[in-house]
Write a protein that holds these residues in place. Structure first.
Motif, PDB file in Angstrom:
ATOM      1  N   MET A  68      73.528 -25.747 -28.351  1.00  0.00           N
ATOM      2  CA  MET A  68      73.452 -27.089 -27.769  1.00  0.00           C
ATOM      3  C   MET A  68      73.506 -27.028 -26.250  1.00  0.00           C
ATOM      4  SD  MET A  68      75.946 -29.153 -30.405  1.00  0.00           S
ATOM      5  CE  MET A  68      75.927 -30.600 -29.371  1.00  0.00           C
ATOM      6  N   VAL A  69      74.349 -26.148 -25.712  1.00  0.00           N
ATOM      7  CA  VAL A  69      74.451 -26.010 -24.254  1.00  0.00           C
ATOM      8  C   VAL A  69      73.135 -25.497 -23.680  1.00  0.00           C
ATOM      9  CG1 VAL A  69      75.599 -24.758 -22.390  1.00  0.00           C
ATOM     10  CG2 VAL A  69      76.945 -25.696 -24.279  1.00  0.00           C
ATOM     11  N   GLU A  70      72.537 -24.521 -24.329  1.00  0.00           N
ATOM     12  CA  GLU A  70      71.281 -23.958 -23.839  1.00  0.00           C
ATOM     13  C   GLU A  70      70.162 -24.987 -23.896  1.00  0.00           C
ATOM     14  OE1 GLU A  70      68.879 -21.322 -22.009  1.00  0.00           O
ATOM     15  OE2 GLU A  70      71.054 -21.168 -22.352  1.00  0.00           O
ATOM     16  N   GLN A  71      70.125 -25.778 -24.968  1.00  0.00           N
ATOM     17  CA  GLN A  71      69.103 -26.822 -25.076  1.00  0.00           C
ATOM     18  C   GLN A  71      69.286 -27.885 -23.993  1.00  0.00           C
ATOM     19  OE1 GLN A  71      69.554 -28.193 -29.104  1.00  0.00           O
ATOM     20  NE2 GLN A  71      68.276 -26.547 -29.968  1.00  0.00           N
ATOM     21  N   ALA A  72      70.531 -28.207 -23.693  1.00  0.00           N
ATOM     22  CA  ALA A  72      70.804 -29.194 -22.648  1.00  0.00           C
ATOM     23  C   ALA A  72      70.402 -28.672 -21.277  1.00  0.00           C
ATOM     24  CB  ALA A  72      72.280 -29.575 -22.662  1.00  0.00           C
ATOM     25  N   ARG A  73      70.594 -27.393 -21.060  1.00  0.00           N
ATOM     26  CA  ARG A  73      70.222 -26.808 -19.767  1.00  0.00           C
ATOM     27  C   ARG A  73      68.716 -26.805 -19.581  1.00  0.00           C
ATOM     28  NH1 ARG A  73      72.857 -21.081 -18.954  1.00  0.00           N
ATOM     29  NH2 ARG A  73      71.595 -21.310 -17.063  1.00  0.00           N
ATOM     30  N   GLN A  74      67.955 -26.637 -20.650  1.00  0.00           N
ATOM     31  CA  GLN A  74      66.507 -26.590 -20.547  1.00  0.00           C
ATOM     32  C   GLN A  74      65.870 -27.976 -20.492  1.00  0.00           C
ATOM     33  OE1 GLN A  74      65.194 -24.251 -23.882  1.00  0.00           O
ATOM     34  NE2 GLN A  74      66.110 -22.346 -23.108  1.00  0.00           N
ATOM     35  N   ARG A  75      66.626 -28.990 -20.880  1.00  0.00           N
ATOM     36  CA  ARG A  75      66.077 -30.347 -20.877  1.00  0.00           C
ATOM     37  C   ARG A  75      65.997 -30.857 -19.445  1.00  0.00           C
ATOM     38  NH1 ARG A  75      69.869 -32.816 -23.573  1.00  0.00           N
ATOM     39  NH2 ARG A  75      69.089 -32.000 -25.564  1.00  0.00           N
ATOM     40  N   LYS A  76      64.821 -31.297 -19.039  1.00  0.00           N
ATOM     41  CA  LYS A  76      64.625 -31.788 -17.672  1.00  0.00           C
ATOM     42  C   LYS A  76      65.153 -33.211 -17.561  1.00  0.00           C
ATOM     43  CE  LYS A  76      61.112 -32.672 -14.144  1.00  0.00           C
ATOM     44  NZ  LYS A  76      61.944 -32.099 -13.080  1.00  0.00           N
ATOM     45  N   GLY A  77      65.992 -33.439 -16.580  1.00  0.00           N
ATOM     46  CA  GLY A  77      66.556 -34.766 -16.346  1.00  0.00           C
ATOM     47  C   GLY A  77      66.210 -35.271 -14.960  1.00  0.00           C
ATOM     48  N   GLN A  78      66.790 -36.371 -14.591  1.00  0.00           N
ATOM     49  CA  GLN A  78      66.536 -36.956 -13.279  1.00  0.00           C
ATOM     50  C   GLN A  78      67.282 -36.184 -12.202  1.00  0.00           C
ATOM     51  OE1 GLN A  78      67.858 -41.022 -14.005  1.00  0.00           O
ATOM     52  NE2 GLN A  78      65.736 -41.716 -14.029  1.00  0.00           N
ATOM     53  N   ASN A  79      66.680 -36.110 -11.032  1.00  0.00           N
ATOM     54  CA  ASN A  79      67.396 -35.536  -9.904  1.00  0.00           C
ATOM     55  C   ASN A  79      68.272 -36.598  -9.263  1.00  0.00           C
ATOM     56  OD1 ASN A  79      65.729 -37.133  -8.249  1.00  0.00           O
ATOM     57  ND2 ASN A  79      64.189 -35.491  -8.108  1.00  0.00           N
ATOM     58  N   VAL A  80      68.982 -36.216  -8.207  1.00  0.00           N
ATOM     59  CA  VAL A  80      69.940 -37.131  -7.584  1.00  0.00           C
ATOM     60  C   VAL A  80      69.240 -38.356  -7.018  1.00  0.00           C
ATOM     61  CG1 VAL A  80      71.650 -37.373  -5.756  1.00  0.00           C
ATOM     62  CG2 VAL A  80      71.533 -35.251  -7.064  1.00  0.00           C
ATOM     63  N   ARG A  81      68.097 -38.161  -6.366  1.00  0.00           N
ATOM     64  CA  ARG A  81      67.382 -39.284  -5.760  1.00  0.00           C
ATOM     65  C   ARG A  81      66.907 -40.264  -6.828  1.00  0.00           C
ATOM     66  NH1 ARG A  81      65.141 -40.020  -0.873  1.00  0.00           N
ATOM     67  NH2 ARG A  81      65.577 -37.841  -0.327  1.00  0.00           N
ATOM     68  N   GLU A  82      66.437 -39.734  -7.944  1.00  0.00           N
ATOM     69  CA  GLU A  82      65.962 -40.601  -9.019  1.00  0.00           C
ATOM     70  C   GLU A  82      67.109 -41.388  -9.650  1.00  0.00           C
ATOM     71  OE1 GLU A  82      62.157 -37.890 -10.538  1.00  0.00           O
ATOM     72  OE2 GLU A  82      64.131 -37.716 -11.492  1.00  0.00           O
ATOM     73  N   MET A  83      68.222 -40.730  -9.838  1.00  0.00           N
ATOM     74  CA  MET A  83      69.360 -41.422 -10.442  1.00  0.00           C
ATOM     75  C   MET A  83      69.885 -42.525  -9.546  1.00  0.00           C
ATOM     76  SD  MET A  83      71.596 -38.532 -12.459  1.00  0.00           S
ATOM     77  CE  MET A  83      71.775 -37.451 -11.046  1.00  0.00           C
ATOM     78  N   LEU A  84      69.871 -42.304  -8.222  1.00  0.00           N
ATOM     79  CA  LEU A  84      70.442 -43.285  -7.295  1.00  0.00           C
ATOM     80  C   LEU A  84      69.469 -44.396  -6.921  1.00  0.00           C
ATOM     81  CD1 LEU A  84      72.427 -40.995  -4.821  1.00  0.00           C
ATOM     82  CD2 LEU A  84      73.315 -42.353  -6.710  1.00  0.00           C
ATOM     83  N   GLY A  85      68.166 -44.086  -6.865  1.00  0.00           N
ATOM     84  CA  GLY A  85      67.250 -45.063  -6.317  1.00  0.00           C
ATOM     85  C   GLY A  85      66.186 -45.605  -7.227  1.00  0.00           C
ATOM     86  N   CYS A  86      65.787 -44.850  -8.250  1.00  0.00           N
ATOM     87  CA  CYS A  86      64.639 -45.260  -9.044  1.00  0.00           C
ATOM     88  C   CYS A  86      65.014 -46.088 -10.254  1.00  0.00           C
ATOM     89  CB  CYS A  86      63.845 -44.023  -9.493  1.00  0.00           C
ATOM     90  SG  CYS A  86      63.136 -43.102  -8.111  1.00  0.00           S
ATOM     91  N   ASP A  87      66.173 -45.831 -10.804  1.00  0.00           N
ATOM     92  CA  ASP A  87      66.561 -46.556 -12.015  1.00  0.00           C
ATOM     93  C   ASP A  87      66.964 -47.984 -11.677  1.00  0.00           C
ATOM     94  OD1 ASP A  87      67.259 -46.317 -14.980  1.00  0.00           O
ATOM     95  OD2 ASP A  87      69.099 -47.120 -14.109  1.00  0.00           O
ATOM     96  N   SER A  88      66.440 -48.929 -12.434  1.00  0.00           N
ATOM     97  CA  SER A  88      66.732 -50.341 -12.153  1.00  0.00           C
ATOM     98  C   SER A  88      68.202 -50.652 -12.324  1.00  0.00           C
ATOM     99  CB  SER A  88      65.908 -51.230 -13.081  1.00  0.00           C
ATOM    100  OG  SER A  88      66.193 -50.953 -14.439  1.00  0.00           O
ATOM    101  N   LYS A  89      68.841 -50.040 -13.295  1.00  0.00           N
ATOM    102  CA  LYS A  89      70.267 -50.286 -13.506  1.00  0.00           C
ATOM    103  C   LYS A  89      71.080 -49.742 -12.351  1.00  0.00           C
ATOM    104  CE  LYS A  89      73.993 -49.656 -16.850  1.00  0.00           C
ATOM    105  NZ  LYS A  89      74.392 -49.070 -18.157  1.00  0.00           N
ATOM    106  N   ALA A  90      70.655 -48.567 -11.839  1.00  0.00           N
ATOM    107  CA  ALA A  90      71.367 -48.001 -10.696  1.00  0.00           C
ATOM    108  C   ALA A  90      71.231 -48.895  -9.482  1.00  0.00           C
ATOM    109  CB  ALA A  90      70.843 -46.597 -10.388  1.00  0.00           C
ATOM    110  N   ARG A  91      70.032 -49.500  -9.310  1.00  0.00           N
ATOM    111  CA  ARG A  91      69.851 -50.409  -8.181  1.00  0.00           C
ATOM    112  C   ARG A  91      70.723 -51.640  -8.336  1.00  0.00           C
ATOM    113  NH1 ARG A  91      64.262 -49.225  -8.880  1.00  0.00           N
ATOM    114  NH2 ARG A  91      64.011 -51.251  -9.915  1.00  0.00           N
ATOM    115  N   ALA A  92      70.884 -52.082  -9.586  1.00  0.00           N
ATOM    116  CA  ALA A  92      71.663 -53.298  -9.813  1.00  0.00           C
ATOM    117  C   ALA A  92      73.127 -53.096  -9.501  1.00  0.00           C
ATOM    118  CB  ALA A  92      71.493 -53.771 -11.257  1.00  0.00           C
ATOM    119  N   ILE A  93      73.621 -51.860  -9.657  1.00  0.00           N
ATOM    120  CA  ILE A  93      75.050 -51.625  -9.445  1.00  0.00           C
ATOM    121  C   ILE A  93      75.268 -50.702  -8.245  1.00  0.00           C
ATOM    122  CG2 ILE A  93      75.628 -52.002 -11.866  1.00  0.00           C
ATOM    123  CD1 ILE A  93      75.762 -48.973 -12.204  1.00  0.00           C
TER     124      ILE A  93
END
Length: 317
Positions: free
Chosen positions: A139-164
């Motif tokens: 499970m840890v290895e699969q999580a490491r290989q899964r591509k997620g959002q970078n810091v800029r995307e998490m802070l600026g692109c997500d509508s929920k992040a913008r709302a809060i």
């Protein structure tokens, strides 16, 4: 109540992960169940991950948890890591079924505590490494290989992040309304908060006014002494509220550090409650003293104007 307030403060601060170190210690069984139910509600409704360290909960409390990590004592080693609902069947497959009429969590603690009569900690640790550890690593290895959002995307692109994006859970107006309501309740319930700004100036006005009774009918020099005494008392009146102010300031520092509300909202709420009370006390003090002094109307208006100006400079600001 303090445990519930602490949990609520974490939620209000937009925490995405709550570490709860023995939140049920010192609570009755019923209160402990209520506390864990509140954590479960936070986790399910708000999407907050709650990691709880808990010792010997009763079975109803234990069943509220989704996942269980069972650790041995001295040293801490993982004996089980998986769904809470499957813990008993897992132990039964290892030849350790839970005896009848026994709290499962008590039995779990007995078999993972080294040195006890029912100690099976070494057996369970070996079983974990052989049975569960490969699955956890996968499970840890699969999580490491899964591509997620970078810091800029998490802070600026997500509508929920913008709302809060604001560090506070609610708007400034909501903060101010809640703080005003709390400030009014605290002031009404606290005799010191009402007595210092109102009762003390009235008593001082009666005592000092009696000392200068009829001074308005005497020469100008004595009237100047009276006005000087009045203004000096108003300068010192602001120090009476320092006791309450220091206590509230300490509480404000704790709460603002966790982003429950802003310093501006707290200061404005205090200003809107304390200043009118202090102003009312100062007006009563001036009216009582000047009525005893029997000042002329034009002198009274001048003294009253200077006194109110002095109040706003020394006391409110």
């Amino acid at each position: 109540q303090r445990r519930r307030v602490t949990l609520a403060r974490g939620v209000a601060a937009h925490a995405s992960l709550l570490f709860c170190d023995e939140p049920t210690s010192g609570l009755s069984a019923t209160d402990a169940e209520s506390c864990v139910k509140a954590l479960r509600t936070v986790a399910k409704r708000l999407g907050v991950m709650c990691m709880v360290v808990i010792h010997q909960p009763r079975n109803e409390v234990a069943q509220l948890f989704d996942q269980l990590m069972l650790l041995t004592s001295g040293p801490g080693r993982v004996a089980y890591c998986g769904p809470m609902a499957k813990a008993q069947s897992y132990l039964a497959d290892r030849g350790l079924p839970v005896p009848a009429n026994i709290n499962p969590t008590d039995y779990f603690m007995d078999i993972v505590t080294p040195g006890t009569r029912q100690d099976r900690s070494s057996q369970l640790v070996a079983a974990f490494w052989h049975v569960q550890k490969p699955g956890v690593d996968l499970m840890v290895e699969q999580a490491r290989q899964r591509k997620g959002q970078n810091v800029r995307e998490m802070l600026g692109c997500d509508s929920k992040a913008r709302a809060i994006r604001s560090p506070y859970a609610v708007s400034f107006c909501s903060q101010l309304a809640s703080l005003l309501r709390r400030k009014v309740m605290i002031t009404v319930r606290n005799p010191v908060a009402l007595g210092l700004p109102l009762f003390v100036p009235v008593v001082q006005g009666v005592i000092v006014g009696y000392m200068f009774e009829g001074i308005g009918q005497k020469d100008l020099l004595r009237q100047v002494m009276f006005v000087f005494c009045l203004l000096t008392m108003l300068c010192l009146a602001g120090t009476m509220s320092l006791i309450v102010l220091i206590t509230e300031r300490t509480l404000m520092k704790y709460e603002t550090s966790e982003a429950l509300y802003s310093e501006a909202a707290a200061s404005l709420a205090t200003f809107l409650i304390d200043v009118p009370l202090a102003l009312l006390g100062a007006v009563l003090n001036i009216l009582i003293m000047t009525s005893f002094a029997q000042l002329d109307a034009h002198i009274f208006s001048m003294v009253f104007s200077w006194s109110i100006l002095l109040f706003f400079v020394y006391d409110s600001l």
